[in-house]
Structure formats: structure tokens, C-alpha cells
Design a protein around this motif. Sequence first.
Motif, PDB file in Angstrom:
ATOM      1  N   ASN A 220     -17.663  -6.277  29.112  1.00  0.00           N
ATOM      2  CA  ASN A 220     -17.378  -7.216  30.190  1.00  0.00           C
ATOM      3  C   ASN A 220     -18.423  -7.071  31.308  1.00  0.00           C
ATOM      4  O   ASN A 220     -18.176  -7.423  32.447  1.00  0.00           O
ATOM      5  N   THR A 221     -19.581  -6.512  30.954  1.00  0.00           N
ATOM      6  CA  THR A 221     -20.693  -6.344  31.898  1.00  0.00           C
ATOM      7  C   THR A 221     -21.894  -7.143  31.387  1.00  0.00           C
ATOM      8  O   THR A 221     -21.904  -7.597  30.243  1.00  0.00           O
ATOM      9  N   LYS A 222     -22.899  -7.282  32.211  1.00  0.00           N
ATOM     10  CA  LYS A 222     -24.118  -7.978  31.810  1.00  0.00           C
ATOM     11  C   LYS A 222     -24.761  -7.277  30.616  1.00  0.00           C
ATOM     12  O   LYS A 222     -25.130  -7.916  29.624  1.00  0.00           O
ATOM     13  N   LEU A 223     -24.889  -5.956  30.684  1.00  0.00           N
ATOM     14  CA  LEU A 223     -25.492  -5.201  29.591  1.00  0.00           C
ATOM     15  C   LEU A 223     -24.657  -5.335  28.314  1.00  0.00           C
ATOM     16  O   LEU A 223     -25.195  -5.544  27.224  1.00  0.00           O
ATOM     17  N   GLY A 224     -23.353  -5.236  28.449  1.00  0.00           N
ATOM     18  CA  GLY A 224     -22.474  -5.390  27.287  1.00  0.00           C
ATOM     19  C   GLY A 224     -22.590  -6.770  26.673  1.00  0.00           C
ATOM     20  O   GLY A 224     -22.614  -6.923  25.447  1.00  0.00           O
TER      21      GLY A 224
ATOM     22  N   ARG B 290     -15.809  -9.237  12.503  1.00  0.00           N
ATOM     23  CA  ARG B 290     -15.833 -10.499  13.254  1.00  0.00           C
ATOM     24  C   ARG B 290     -14.951 -11.540  12.584  1.00  0.00           C
ATOM     25  O   ARG B 290     -14.220 -12.276  13.259  1.00  0.00           O
ATOM     26  N   ASN B 291     -14.983 -11.597  11.269  1.00  0.00           N
ATOM     27  CA  ASN B 291     -14.149 -12.554  10.538  1.00  0.00           C
ATOM     28  C   ASN B 291     -12.663 -12.250  10.694  1.00  0.00           C
ATOM     29  O   ASN B 291     -11.846 -13.164  10.760  1.00  0.00           O
ATOM     30  N   ILE B 292     -12.320 -10.987  10.766  1.00  0.00           N
ATOM     31  CA  ILE B 292     -10.916 -10.604  10.968  1.00  0.00           C
ATOM     32  C   ILE B 292     -10.465 -10.967  12.373  1.00  0.00           C
ATOM     33  O   ILE B 292      -9.385 -11.520  12.566  1.00  0.00           O
ATOM     34  N   VAL B 293     -11.285 -10.667  13.379  1.00  0.00           N
ATOM     35  CA  VAL B 293     -10.917 -10.930  14.777  1.00  0.00           C
ATOM     36  C   VAL B 293     -10.882 -12.431  15.063  1.00  0.00           C
ATOM     37  O   VAL B 293     -10.015 -12.921  15.772  1.00  0.00           O
ATOM     38  N   GLY B 294     -11.832 -13.182  14.514  1.00  0.00           N
ATOM     39  CA  GLY B 294     -11.821 -14.630  14.676  1.00  0.00           C
ATOM     40  C   GLY B 294     -12.852 -15.146  15.657  1.00  0.00           C
ATOM     41  O   GLY B 294     -13.684 -14.402  16.179  1.00  0.00           O
ATOM     42  N   LYS B 295     -12.747 -16.467  15.912  1.00  0.00           N
ATOM     43  CA  LYS B 295     -13.755 -17.164  16.723  1.00  0.00           C
ATOM     44  C   LYS B 295     -13.970 -16.572  18.109  1.00  0.00           C
ATOM     45  O   LYS B 295     -15.079 -16.535  18.594  1.00  0.00           O
ATOM     46  N   GLY B 296     -12.939 -16.152  18.763  1.00  0.00           N
ATOM     47  CA  GLY B 296     -13.068 -15.636  20.127  1.00  0.00           C
ATOM     48  C   GLY B 296     -13.390 -14.160  20.182  1.00  0.00           C
ATOM     49  O   GLY B 296     -13.017 -13.468  21.140  1.00  0.00           O
ATOM     50  N   TRP B 297     -14.124 -13.669  19.208  1.00  0.00           N
ATOM     51  CA  TRP B 297     -14.369 -12.230  19.103  1.00  0.00           C
ATOM     52  C   TRP B 297     -15.037 -11.650  20.335  1.00  0.00           C
ATOM     53  O   TRP B 297     -14.731 -10.528  20.744  1.00  0.00           O
ATOM     54  N   ARG B 298     -15.939 -12.400  20.970  1.00  0.00           N
ATOM     55  CA  ARG B 298     -16.632 -11.867  22.165  1.00  0.00           C
ATOM     56  C   ARG B 298     -15.649 -11.623  23.306  1.00  0.00           C
ATOM     57  O   ARG B 298     -15.666 -10.567  23.942  1.00  0.00           O
TER      58      ARG B 298
ATOM     59  N   ASP C 249     -12.266  -8.019  26.536  1.00  0.00           N
ATOM     60  CA  ASP C 249     -10.954  -7.659  27.095  1.00  0.00           C
ATOM     61  C   ASP C 249     -10.525  -6.254  26.685  1.00  0.00           C
ATOM     62  O   ASP C 249      -9.828  -5.571  27.439  1.00  0.00           O
ATOM     63  N   SER C 250     -10.936  -5.817  25.506  1.00  0.00           N
ATOM     64  CA  SER C 250     -10.478  -4.519  25.009  1.00  0.00           C
ATOM     65  C   SER C 250     -11.391  -3.364  25.402  1.00  0.00           C
ATOM     66  O   SER C 250     -10.967  -2.221  25.408  1.00  0.00           O
ATOM     67  N   ASP C 251     -12.648  -3.654  25.724  1.00  0.00           N
ATOM     68  CA  ASP C 251     -13.605  -2.606  26.073  1.00  0.00           C
ATOM     69  C   ASP C 251     -14.375  -3.054  27.316  1.00  0.00           C
ATOM     70  O   ASP C 251     -15.173  -3.987  27.249  1.00  0.00           O
ATOM     71  N   PRO C 252     -14.149  -2.405  28.451  1.00  0.00           N
ATOM     72  CA  PRO C 252     -14.772  -2.826  29.709  1.00  0.00           C
ATOM     73  C   PRO C 252     -16.304  -2.902  29.657  1.00  0.00           C
ATOM     74  O   PRO C 252     -16.905  -3.690  30.383  1.00  0.00           O
ATOM     75  N   PHE C 253     -16.935  -2.118  28.798  1.00  0.00           N
ATOM     76  CA  PHE C 253     -18.399  -2.161  28.700  1.00  0.00           C
ATOM     77  C   PHE C 253     -18.883  -3.560  28.346  1.00  0.00           C
ATOM     78  O   PHE C 253     -19.898  -4.020  28.863  1.00  0.00           O
TER      79      PHE C 253
END
Length: 92
Positions: A47-51, A28-36, A41-45
Amino acid sequence: MTELQARVAEFGGLSIKERLLSRFIRARNIVGKGWRGILADSDPFFNTKLGGDFLTSVAQAVSDSSRGNVDRIERVTVALEKVAGITPVSVV
């Protein structure tokens, strides 16, 4: 001595959940603040309610390690490490 250091001394190591959360925090620290958003964007799962529920659960587990399911933490951590470019370490 911190609570974590006391547990390590008492039980001889970190639990699986604690190790996963440590890996998650690093990624998370490497990816940064917008990690979610980046993960969604990188994993469609994710981008769902469950995800989204998985992401929230893991973020809450960072604050309170008694929360969060180990399987959810692992799913998010592995995906986030991939985005962060962290090569998984194989255990033999």
C-alpha cells in the motif's frame, strides 16, 4: 514446440524466475481480478509507492519474462500465495 518447452528441453528445467512467475500466476488466478487491491489490503508494504512499483514490475514480468527482478517477484509471489491460502512447499 513452444518457446518455453524448447528452453526446458535445452536447459533441463525452468529458471528460478520462471518458476516464481508460474507460482505467481497460480496465486493470482486464485485471488482473482482485484489481486493488487487485495494484496495491498493484506500487506501494508504493498500500500506504498515502492510496494505498488513491485506489483507493477511483477505484472509486467508475466508478459515479458526478461523484465522484473527475481527478488521483487519472490516478495510479491510469497505474499500473494499467503493471501490465496497456498501453503509453501519446503525444499530440503
